[in-house]
Design an enzyme around this catalytic site. Structure first.
Site, PDB file in Angstrom:
ATOM      1  N   LYS A   1       0.835  -1.199   0.000  1.00 38.52           N
ATOM      2  CA  LYS A   1       0.000   0.000   0.000  1.00 38.52           C
ATOM      3  C   LYS A   1       0.876   1.259   0.000  1.00 38.52           C
ATOM      4  O   LYS A   1       0.690   2.165  -0.806  1.00 38.52           O
ATOM      5  CB  LYS A   1      -0.895  -0.005   1.239  1.00 38.52           C
ATOM      6  CG  LYS A   1      -1.636   1.284   1.473  1.00 38.52           C
ATOM      7  CD  LYS A   1      -2.169   1.367   2.894  1.00 38.52           C
ATOM      8  CE  LYS A   1      -2.849   2.689   3.157  1.00 38.52           C
ATOM      9  NZ  LYS A   1      -4.092   2.850   2.411  1.00 38.52           N
TER      10      LYS A   1
ATOM     11  N   ILE B   1     -26.628  13.609   5.676  1.00 40.00           N
ATOM     12  CA  ILE B   1     -26.622  12.173   5.991  1.00 40.00           C
ATOM     13  C   ILE B   1     -25.893  11.873   7.294  1.00 40.00           C
ATOM     14  O   ILE B   1     -25.945  10.767   7.807  1.00 40.00           O
ATOM     15  CB  ILE B   1     -26.028  11.384   4.796  1.00 40.00           C
ATOM     16  CG1 ILE B   1     -26.802  11.697   3.515  1.00 40.00           C
ATOM     17  CG2 ILE B   1     -26.036   9.885   5.027  1.00 40.00           C
ATOM     18  CD1 ILE B   1     -28.308  11.452   3.578  1.00 40.00           C
ATOM     19  N   GLY B   2     -25.192  12.839   7.830  1.00 37.39           N
ATOM     20  CA  GLY B   2     -24.611  12.617   9.162  1.00 37.39           C
ATOM     21  C   GLY B   2     -23.252  13.249   9.355  1.00 37.39           C
ATOM     22  O   GLY B   2     -23.064  14.092  10.215  1.00 37.39           O
TER      23      GLY B   2
ATOM     24  N   ARG C   1      -6.253   0.335  -1.017  1.00 38.26           N
ATOM     25  CA  ARG C   1      -7.156   0.522   0.125  1.00 38.26           C
ATOM     26  C   ARG C   1      -7.329  -0.772   0.911  1.00 38.26           C
ATOM     27  O   ARG C   1      -7.653  -1.811   0.342  1.00 38.26           O
ATOM     28  CB  ARG C   1      -8.521   0.981  -0.377  1.00 38.26           C
ATOM     29  CG  ARG C   1      -9.561   1.049   0.685  1.00 38.26           C
ATOM     30  CD  ARG C   1      -9.570   2.342   1.461  1.00 38.26           C
ATOM     31  NE  ARG C   1      -9.754   3.463   0.586  1.00 38.26           N
ATOM     32  CZ  ARG C   1      -9.176   4.647   0.754  1.00 38.26           C
ATOM     33  NH1 ARG C   1      -8.378   4.849   1.765  1.00 38.26           N
ATOM     34  NH2 ARG C   1      -9.393   5.626  -0.097  1.00 38.26           N
ATOM     35  N   CYS C   2      -7.081  -0.678   2.219  1.00 42.74           N
ATOM     36  CA  CYS C   2      -7.263  -1.849   3.075  1.00 42.74           C
ATOM     37  C   CYS C   2      -8.266  -1.500   4.161  1.00 42.74           C
ATOM     38  O   CYS C   2      -8.394  -0.343   4.541  1.00 42.74           O
ATOM     39  CB  CYS C   2      -5.941  -2.232   3.731  1.00 42.74           C
ATOM     40  SG  CYS C   2      -4.660  -2.598   2.526  1.00 42.74           S
TER      41      CYS C   2
ATOM     42  N   ASP D   1     -28.061   3.851   9.959  1.00 40.85           N
ATOM     43  CA  ASP D   1     -27.484   3.611   8.631  1.00 40.85           C
ATOM     44  C   ASP D   1     -27.388   2.127   8.349  1.00 40.85           C
ATOM     45  O   ASP D   1     -26.837   1.376   9.145  1.00 40.85           O
ATOM     46  CB  ASP D   1     -26.071   4.214   8.557  1.00 40.85           C
ATOM     47  CG  ASP D   1     -26.098   5.736   8.647  1.00 40.85           C
ATOM     48  OD1 ASP D   1     -27.023   6.348   8.089  1.00 40.85           O
ATOM     49  OD2 ASP D   1     -25.181   6.313   9.265  1.00 40.85           O
TER      50      ASP D   1
ATOM     51  N   HIS E   1     -19.609  12.256  -4.000  1.00 42.17           N
ATOM     52  CA  HIS E   1     -18.390  11.569  -4.419  1.00 42.17           C
ATOM     53  C   HIS E   1     -17.551  12.422  -5.346  1.00 42.17           C
ATOM     54  O   HIS E   1     -16.452  12.047  -5.730  1.00 42.17           O
ATOM     55  CB  HIS E   1     -18.734  10.245  -5.099  1.00 42.17           C
ATOM     56  CG  HIS E   1     -19.630   9.392  -4.242  1.00 42.17           C
ATOM     57  ND1 HIS E   1     -20.997   9.485  -4.298  1.00 42.17           N
ATOM     58  CD2 HIS E   1     -19.353   8.481  -3.290  1.00 42.17           C
ATOM     59  CE1 HIS E   1     -21.518   8.640  -3.418  1.00 42.17           C
ATOM     60  NE2 HIS E   1     -20.548   8.023  -2.791  1.00 42.17           N
TER      61      HIS E   1
END
Ligand code: GLN
Ligand code: ZN
Length: 776
Positions: A18, A451-452, A535-536, A619, A714
């Site tokens: 990574k 949404i929070g 991404r992990c 959620d 996004h």
């Protein structure tokens, strides 16, 4: 009896890959540096597996980004927008990432990454690999896609292994390839309306070249993965498998047809007729059909059985596994091979580096490195030459876990025994609840909310880090967080939002935050698993009965409500999502563990309500991804998943408003279940499809309130008032205005304030425009 592995994690035990990848993408390292790091990992992985006594070593299980992407570049399936004269790894990176500058920020769903957005060189689509949390890059078949071996890294890696490792010949290496039928199944046809299967004949020609070339290099066995065999296939796909393996059996290599994650179902008969040299079968996920597979698979072929779990972190009960294999051993003798159930890609690398886990719990666990020892031990046990101490240790750990007070909590079990006393229905149906809620909240038409989460600034991350490291007292931490909460409330009031949130500054992650406060959860330090690219994720381990020692969110929500006259929305992660993004105990049904979590959330909901929080969002970002691979299993899953949500929420008053949020837009399959959840309001992602995906709600005549996301979080773009007005108007054509909310399509934690504030101002103005136009 051959012991083999289906794939080993490639991220490195401390995520070396990574860091090397990200340094390369940022321009801090050269491709040569990256290649050297990758080679070290590959060689080390092979050495580790050899030392553990693995006879047949997987190769081509390494990928810089993704093994499906590797298959695409190997086969020459490179989208036109990225094609160039010669192949290099940057082409693959562009296919995966577009031209994204760097790789940061993530909100729980993979869509949160800033992947290349521009029209000309957008990144390939990313999808979940079957029912795992791994994501692959969807192959794109275009009209002019011509299959041809393009990327030669596979052959280089074979050479690398035989030259760098002492005494290793190509015959000990088993290349792992994604099979042609699964490859086509996963591919997307772009700009042509021929079904992908029409490409099979041309694709098989290239696979034949590939296998011939592997034979030339001295390869004997090839592992050919066809995980679609775990799905309920239609006749054309079943026929395609026959066509494919008849063609591929003409090559000199021996094929180990490999399936995992499920039973073979009614694909079994066809599979037994395929002209391959061996079959690998997942004896755990495929347990229900294990005996049938053993009895039907031809006795003169190899049968590889996976009894060591490649999808979970628990030690194998070796004695029990050996007992299950005795019939297979009697029938196949040396042709019985031993392997993990699937690639070890889906489990953390090495338990040994975990110094902070309770020793008792550690004794119940096995990560990839330890699973290698288990498959070796299992084979030795069957061969009656097992290391007795190792076997006794295994038996002892298994027996202790079954009795352990760390795992089993009598209080939780008493409560679970009375589960059926909990009414799953709210006291009144939605229509009546809405009548009680409307006057209470006095919300305008098209109420606005978020949404929070709000931007997780450097400052917020630093406060959390300092607190965690003990550099900040509890009191100062609370004060600093309150300042952050106060700040987002002020901003929301200025922006003019109707329903407030506290912004979630105290949360690192929507699952970890809750898991850390619940009993029955453990967290590793290095238990990373690849999710996609560099991404992990580090899933919590749910090891025991779950309970809630203390309220988890109340103090933050209560403080937040005290700072404003507008309604403050409490914010929880649902039980299914917590379950889905964790390693779950395997000694009881998932449904039971889910209900235990739901009970703790039910208490939390109650405490929030008692503290004056009258709107509560739960959620369920992962509800859809929990769907089983076989459609015939969906109804049962949806039953308990929906019930866990109802259990969480059914205790509140009629005038307490329950929201839920789901980060996706494909609802066609699950809309009835979503309606059964009976949330007063659901917020979803629809902006990217221009509201097309709202159709599921319209067709189903969804009865409650909906907030179809109008702001695509996004992307850093700021949507205009008019764009959002248009979207809501589209929605309002089919959904009554009094049931529509206006909100972004997900949390804002990965965004900056620079774009968030103007976007939300536009969103609030869009709601105002709508109120005027639609009301007058
Ligand atoms: N409440 C969460 C947030 O806003 C929801 C995140 C998610 O759905 N992935 O961040
Ligand atoms: Zn979301």
């Amino acid at each position: 009896m051959t012991v083999h592995n289906l794939g080993y994690p490639r991220i490195g035990s401390k995520r070396e890959l990574k860091f090397a990848l990200e340094a390369y993408w940022k321009g801090e390292k050269t491709l040569t540096d990256l290649a050297a790091q990758a080679r070290d990992i590959r060689i080390q992985n092979l050495e580790t597996q050899m030392a553990a006594g693995i006879d047949l070593l997987p190769i081509n299980d390494f990928a810089y980004y993704d093994q499906v992407l590797n298959m695409s570049t190997l086969l020459g399936v490179i989208p036109k927008r990225f094609r160039q004269d010669t192949f290099d790894p940057d082409v693959a990176f562009r296919m995966a990432r577009g031209r994204a500058p760097s790789d940061d920020g993530h909100g729980g769903c993979p869509g949160h990454e800033n992947r290349g957005q521009s029209k000309a060189d957008y990144a390939g689509a990313m999808k979940k690999w079957f029912d795992t949390n791994y994501h692959y890059i969807v192959p794109e078949l275009e009209a002019d896609t011509g299959f041809a071996i393009t990327d030669t890294r596979l052959f280089d890696e074979i050479n690398e292994a035989t030259t760098q490792l002492k005494g290793v010949s190509a015959r000990q290496l088993k290349p792992v390839l994604l099979g042609p039928v699964t490859y086509l199944y996963l591919a997307e046809n772009k700009g042509i309306d021929k079904p992908p299967l029409t490409r099979l004949p041309e694709l098989l020609v290239v696979y034949q070249h590939l296998l011939n070339r592997l034979a030339d290099l001295g390869i004997e066995w090839v592992q050919i993965d066809e995980p679609i065999l775990g799905l309920e296939l239609t006749a054309d796909w079943q026929a395609a498998l026959t066509t494919a393996y008849e063609a591929l059996s003409e090559t000199p290599v021996k094929l180990l047809l490999t399936t995992y994650f499920e039973t073979l179902g009614n694909n079994l008969a066809g599979v037994c007729d395929l002209p391959v040299a061996g079959l690998h079968y997942d004896g755990l996920r495929g347990q229900a059909q294990l005996d049938e597979v053993i009895s039907q698979w031809p006795a003169d072929k190899v049968l590889s059985l996976g009894m060591v779990d490649g999808r979970n972190v628990w030690k194998t009960d070796l004695t029990a596994a050996a007992a299950q294999l005795s019939a297979a051993q009697a029938k196949f003798g040396d042709r019985l091979w031993i392997a993990p159930s699937c690639s070890l890609l889906h489990v953390p690398v090495n338990l040994e580096v975990e110094e902070h886990l309770p020793p008792e719990l550690k004794n119940y666990l096995a990560f990839a490195r330890q699973k290698l020892d288990e498959i070796r031990l299992l084979a030795d046990l069957l061969n009656e030459k097992v290391d007795e101490t190792a076997l006794q240790n295994n038996q002892k750990a298994v027996a202790e876990r079954a009795q352990s007070s760390l795992i089993h909590d009598a209080t939780v079990q008493t409560r679970m025994a009375q589960l059926d006393r909990i009414a799953l229905d709210r006291p009144a149906p939605y229509a009546k609840r809405a009548k009680a809620q409307k006057p209470k909240f006095e919300l305008p038409l098209f109420p606005t909310t978020t949404i929070g989460s709000f931007p997780q600034t450097q400052e917020i991350r630093q406060i959390r880090r300092q607190f965690k490291q003990g550099d900040l007292s509890e009191a100062s931490y609370v004060k600093a967080m309150q300042t952050q909460i106060h700040d987002v409330i002020e901003r929301q009031e200025r922006i003019g939002l109707d329903v407030m949130v506290h912004g979630e500054p105290e949360r690192n992650d929507m699952v970890e935050y809750f898991g850390e406060q619940l009993d029955g959860f453990a967290f590793t330090r290095f238990g990373w698993v690849q999710s996609y690219g560099s991404r992990c994720v580090k899933p919590p381990i749910i090891f025991g009965d779950v309970s809630r020692p203390m309220p988890m969110t109340v103090r933050w929500s209560e403080y937040a409500q005290s700072q404003t006259d507008k309604p403050m929305k409490g914010m929880l992660t649902g039980a299914v999502t917590i379950l889905q993004w964790s390693f779950v105990r395997n000694d009881q049904p998932r449904e039971t563990t889910c209900n235990q979590i739901a009970l703790t959330l039910r208490d939390e909901v109650q405490d929030l309500e008692n503290a004056g929080i009258d709107i509560i969002q739960i959620d369920e970002a992962a509800l859809r991804e929990g769907l089983p691979l076989k459609q015939s299993d969906w109804a049962d899953y949806l039953r308990w998943a929906v019930n866990s949500f109802r259990m969480t929420t059914s205790g509140v008053q009629n005038d307490t408003q329950i929201h839920t949020h789901m980060c996706y837009s494909e609802f066609n399959d699950i809309i009835a279940a979503v309606a059964r959840m009976d949330a007063d309001v659901i917020t979803i992602e629809t902006s990217k499809s221009q509201m097309k995906l709202l159709d599921a709600f319209v067709d189903f005549d969804y009865p409650n309130e909906i907030g179809p996301g109008v702001y695509d979080i996004h992307s850093p773009n700021i949507p205009s008032v008019q764009q959002m007005v248009d979207l809501i108007q589209k929605a309002a054509q089919n959904i009554p205005a009094e049931r529509l909310w206006v909100n972004p399509d997900c949390g804002l934690k990965t965004r900056g304030w620079k774009e968030t504030e103007p976007a939300l101002i536009n969103m609030v103005n869009a709601a105002k425009v709508l109120r005027e136009t639609l009301v007058s």
